[in-house]
Design a protein around this motif. Sequence first.
Motif, PDB file in Angstrom:
ATOM      1  N   ILE A 288     -24.399 -51.743  -8.342  1.00  0.00           N
ATOM      2  CA  ILE A 288     -24.285 -52.038  -9.766  1.00  0.00           C
ATOM      3  C   ILE A 288     -22.820 -52.073 -10.182  1.00  0.00           C
ATOM      4  O   ILE A 288     -22.391 -52.911 -10.969  1.00  0.00           O
TER       5      ILE A 288
ATOM      6  N   VAL B 298     -29.637 -54.465  -2.161  1.00  0.00           N
ATOM      7  CA  VAL B 298     -30.759 -54.091  -3.037  1.00  0.00           C
ATOM      8  C   VAL B 298     -32.070 -54.215  -2.270  1.00  0.00           C
ATOM      9  O   VAL B 298     -32.918 -53.311  -2.283  1.00  0.00           O
TER      10      VAL B 298
ATOM     11  N   VAL C 253     -34.808 -51.276  -1.362  1.00  0.00           N
ATOM     12  CA  VAL C 253     -36.212 -51.325  -1.756  1.00  0.00           C
ATOM     13  C   VAL C 253     -37.111 -51.203  -0.530  1.00  0.00           C
ATOM     14  O   VAL C 253     -38.052 -50.404  -0.500  1.00  0.00           O
TER      15      VAL C 253
ATOM     16  N   THR D  60     -45.018 -47.532  -5.715  1.00  0.00           N
ATOM     17  CA  THR D  60     -44.200 -48.246  -6.682  1.00  0.00           C
ATOM     18  C   THR D  60     -43.411 -47.262  -7.534  1.00  0.00           C
ATOM     19  O   THR D  60     -42.311 -47.559  -7.980  1.00  0.00           O
TER      20      THR D  60
ATOM     21  N   LEU E 285     -40.092 -46.766  -6.130  1.00  0.00           N
ATOM     22  CA  LEU E 285     -39.214 -47.917  -6.338  1.00  0.00           C
ATOM     23  C   LEU E 285     -38.627 -47.876  -7.745  1.00  0.00           C
ATOM     24  O   LEU E 285     -37.450 -48.185  -7.958  1.00  0.00           O
ATOM     25  N   MET E 286     -39.450 -47.498  -8.714  1.00  0.00           N
ATOM     26  CA  MET E 286     -38.965 -47.417 -10.084  1.00  0.00           C
ATOM     27  C   MET E 286     -37.942 -46.288 -10.224  1.00  0.00           C
ATOM     28  O   MET E 286     -36.918 -46.435 -10.888  1.00  0.00           O
TER      29      MET E 286
ATOM     30  N   MET F 102     -34.656 -47.496  -8.952  1.00  0.00           N
ATOM     31  CA  MET F 102     -33.905 -48.313  -9.908  1.00  0.00           C
ATOM     32  C   MET F 102     -33.252 -47.428 -10.971  1.00  0.00           C
ATOM     33  O   MET F 102     -32.082 -47.596 -11.320  1.00  0.00           O
ATOM     34  N   ALA F 103     -34.032 -46.455 -11.476  1.00  0.00           N
ATOM     35  CA  ALA F 103     -33.494 -45.565 -12.505  1.00  0.00           C
ATOM     36  C   ALA F 103     -32.301 -44.775 -11.962  1.00  0.00           C
ATOM     37  O   ALA F 103     -31.280 -44.629 -12.635  1.00  0.00           O
TER      38      ALA F 103
ATOM     39  N   VAL G 182     -29.044 -46.906 -11.864  1.00  0.00           N
ATOM     40  CA  VAL G 182     -28.344 -47.012 -13.147  1.00  0.00           C
ATOM     41  C   VAL G 182     -27.689 -45.677 -13.493  1.00  0.00           C
ATOM     42  O   VAL G 182     -26.508 -45.615 -13.868  1.00  0.00           O
TER      43      VAL G 182
ATOM     44  N   TYR H 201     -24.601 -45.071 -11.385  1.00  0.00           N
ATOM     45  CA  TYR H 201     -23.417 -45.834 -11.792  1.00  0.00           C
ATOM     46  C   TYR H 201     -22.751 -45.200 -13.007  1.00  0.00           C
ATOM     47  O   TYR H 201     -21.548 -44.944 -13.010  1.00  0.00           O
ATOM     48  N   PHE H 202     -23.542 -44.920 -14.044  1.00  0.00           N
ATOM     49  CA  PHE H 202     -22.925 -44.434 -15.278  1.00  0.00           C
ATOM     50  C   PHE H 202     -22.376 -43.023 -15.117  1.00  0.00           C
ATOM     51  O   PHE H 202     -21.328 -42.697 -15.668  1.00  0.00           O
ATOM     52  N   LEU H 203     -23.076 -42.188 -14.338  1.00  0.00           N
ATOM     53  CA  LEU H 203     -22.580 -40.831 -14.134  1.00  0.00           C
ATOM     54  C   LEU H 203     -21.270 -40.853 -13.354  1.00  0.00           C
ATOM     55  O   LEU H 203     -20.287 -40.222 -13.744  1.00  0.00           O
TER      56      LEU H 203
ATOM     57  N   PHE I  16     -19.505 -40.838 -24.094  1.00  0.00           N
ATOM     58  CA  PHE I  16     -20.492 -40.682 -23.017  1.00  0.00           C
ATOM     59  C   PHE I  16     -20.712 -39.214 -22.712  1.00  0.00           C
ATOM     60  O   PHE I  16     -21.838 -38.759 -22.553  1.00  0.00           O
TER      61      PHE I  16
ATOM     62  N   PHE J 244     -25.396 -58.473 -14.506  1.00  0.00           N
ATOM     63  CA  PHE J 244     -26.075 -57.219 -14.217  1.00  0.00           C
ATOM     64  C   PHE J 244     -27.523 -57.269 -14.685  1.00  0.00           C
ATOM     65  O   PHE J 244     -28.447 -56.919 -13.944  1.00  0.00           O
TER      66      PHE J 244
ATOM     67  N   PHE K  72     -30.435 -56.898 -12.092  1.00  0.00           N
ATOM     68  CA  PHE K  72     -31.157 -55.642 -12.181  1.00  0.00           C
ATOM     69  C   PHE K  72     -32.567 -55.857 -12.726  1.00  0.00           C
ATOM     70  O   PHE K  72     -33.537 -55.282 -12.229  1.00  0.00           O
TER      71      PHE K  72
ATOM     72  N   ALA L 108     -39.570 -54.760  -7.768  1.00  0.00           N
ATOM     73  CA  ALA L 108     -40.159 -53.484  -7.371  1.00  0.00           C
ATOM     74  C   ALA L 108     -41.554 -53.333  -7.968  1.00  0.00           C
ATOM     75  O   ALA L 108     -42.479 -52.845  -7.318  1.00  0.00           O
TER      76      ALA L 108
ATOM     77  N   GLU M  21     -46.239 -54.829  -4.784  1.00  0.00           N
ATOM     78  CA  GLU M  21     -47.552 -54.543  -4.205  1.00  0.00           C
ATOM     79  C   GLU M  21     -48.555 -55.632  -4.545  1.00  0.00           C
ATOM     80  O   GLU M  21     -49.529 -55.823  -3.825  1.00  0.00           O
TER      81      GLU M  21
ATOM     82  N   PHE N   1     -36.757 -62.627  -5.104  1.00  0.00           N
ATOM     83  CA  PHE N   1     -35.671 -61.774  -5.613  1.00  0.00           C
ATOM     84  C   PHE N   1     -34.335 -62.170  -4.995  1.00  0.00           C
ATOM     85  O   PHE N   1     -33.323 -62.295  -5.692  1.00  0.00           O
TER      86      PHE N   1
END
Lengths: 508, 155
Positions: free
Chosen positions: A228, A404, A408, A418, A421-422, A425-426, A429, A432-434, B5, B80, B84, B91, B95, B106
Amino acid sequence: MSTLDYLGHGFAVALQWHNLLFAFIGVLIGTAVGVLPGIGPMSGVALLIPVTASMTGGLSPEQAAISSIILLAGVYYGAMYGGSTTSILLNTPGESSSVVTTLDGYQMARKGRAGTALAISAIGSFAAGVVALVGLIFLAGPLSEIAIKFGPAEYFSLMILGLAAVSGLAGKSITKALIMTVFGLLLATIGIDSVSGVARFTYDIPVLYSGLEFLTIAVGLFALGEVIKTILERESNDGQLAKITRIMPTKQDLKDSAGPITRGSLLGFFIGILPGAGATMASFFSYIMEKKFSKHPEKFGQGTIEGVAAPESANNAAAGGAMIPMLTLGIPGSGTTAILMGALIMYNVQPGPLLFEEHPQVAWGLIASMFLGNLMLLILNMPLVKIFAKIIETPPKYLIPLIVAISVFGVYAVQYTTFDLMLLMACGVAGYFLARNDFPLAPLVLGLVLGPMIENNMRRALTISNGDYAIFLQKPISAVFLVAAVLWLVVPILMKRRGKKVLVNEEG
Amino acid sequence: MNRTFDRYGAVAFLAIGTLFVIESRKITTSAYGSNVGSDIFPFYLGIILVLLSIRLFYETFRYAKSKPGKEKEKLDYKRFFIIFGSAVLYAYFMEDIGYVISTFVFLLIGFQTMNRGKIWVSALIAAIFSYGLYYLFVEILKGTLPGFPSWLGLS
């Protein structure tokens, strides 16, 4: 059996043809990971865990653990080596541990001595690998014998010390590092408690019962986080690649760099053992030390071979040294070793003092393979360095989406949900920001890996003492660890107050 | 140092810490044979996290004013969000539509978003990667990945 017998067995394991192949793939991928600017050793190792898990599917559990850890460790020290290639040729360090190498390495390249610089760093890395190996052989046995006498209270305090050391040195703000550590420990409590079987923080969601998978979080935070970053900040290498002409160093070069390599390896090894102080600090310190030792300190920064040899040996030796607390005490001192340890735990091999008794094959096989891997790196890199340099030119257009897709694939191949996988993704993000705002990520992963062990030891100790918290201070060794942990956090703060600069470890 | 932040971060971690403290009170306080229950560890950690976030919040007031103009980097948000967003969809639907098809789509979107052009090269790499990995993992290593959707009638 004596240590040498064990080492012999270790070599017998490491020399099995499939393990040789795994070590070879490991160092090869590791070098590529080191050369590519988008992925560091942490994300490289994290990404490869699921791949190795599927590659070793046909082997027995212990054999699979050996083969995977051999490959993953190969990625780790291969990346240490590969990082120097970009430092020298492009003046952009592939890893933070080779930042110092740019100072003299790139200057050497500009003088047309790029090949020599690369060769010396390969030789230095190899020498450092040997030093680390010898150190491991001498220290691993005694250390685990001491550690095996520790009770739960001592263990708890030792792990607290490990966490404090990593948090105290990670990043610019100790508060932020501690927040990340505690957050990691808290995330580790989600799921079924292994002692009492009580479900905690699961809210009847089935996927949460087994807890948050460490692999998903590590891949998300490190690999996706870096992807990212590349997407958003449009990083690119526009620098001119230096030409490689002569590769073999002259006799004079070897003579000049023998001292720095020896000193750098020894220093790097001992810094590597200390939790929290990783390869980055090792390379910095060895550069500073060489400059003090040198008869011509003014030559540093202008392309002197000592300035390449010392930090490059130091960062490789540190990578080897960092294995010691992880293998013997079960306490990883850096983000990458935390991920390696997580991988071992996934194979049901618990690093710690019992590792050398219960799984001597794994421990000694890994140690022996590190020697072979370093030998492979040396042989590989002298003739192939020009090919590796080409990897830098991989267009990010293809690299980024592929990373990416591999993330996955890796997470799904291990977890089959799934939800993961979610979560991946979380975490990407969040990572990156941290990281962008100086919240270090390595302590979080460390907390996540160590969390269950810290908790179990704490509860065991408290059960022994009938709930009396004084047990941690009544046991002398435990008290010493706790005091050391407090000092580790307080001293840097006091030094900052006095206006001194505190060196922090960015690699984690 | 980004003051905004860090402030939001401090508040978020404060909330997380509080949540863990409150929720850990609901866990049984004892385990069999021991009066040390599974609630103690998260409870104290939650308290530590709360204290640390308060400390961070307090620290944000002491940040030196950031120099204007230096922090402003141009971030490529469009690129992005496309990559993303498609990764999240990938994701989520993997399935349902199977590994090969979702990965191919993708990758194609990803390659083209990173750098428009050479669509055949992109398609070729995407196809080789998605089918190659699937074949290697499922057929040779006997792993499990979502196959082709049943309505395609391939298998």
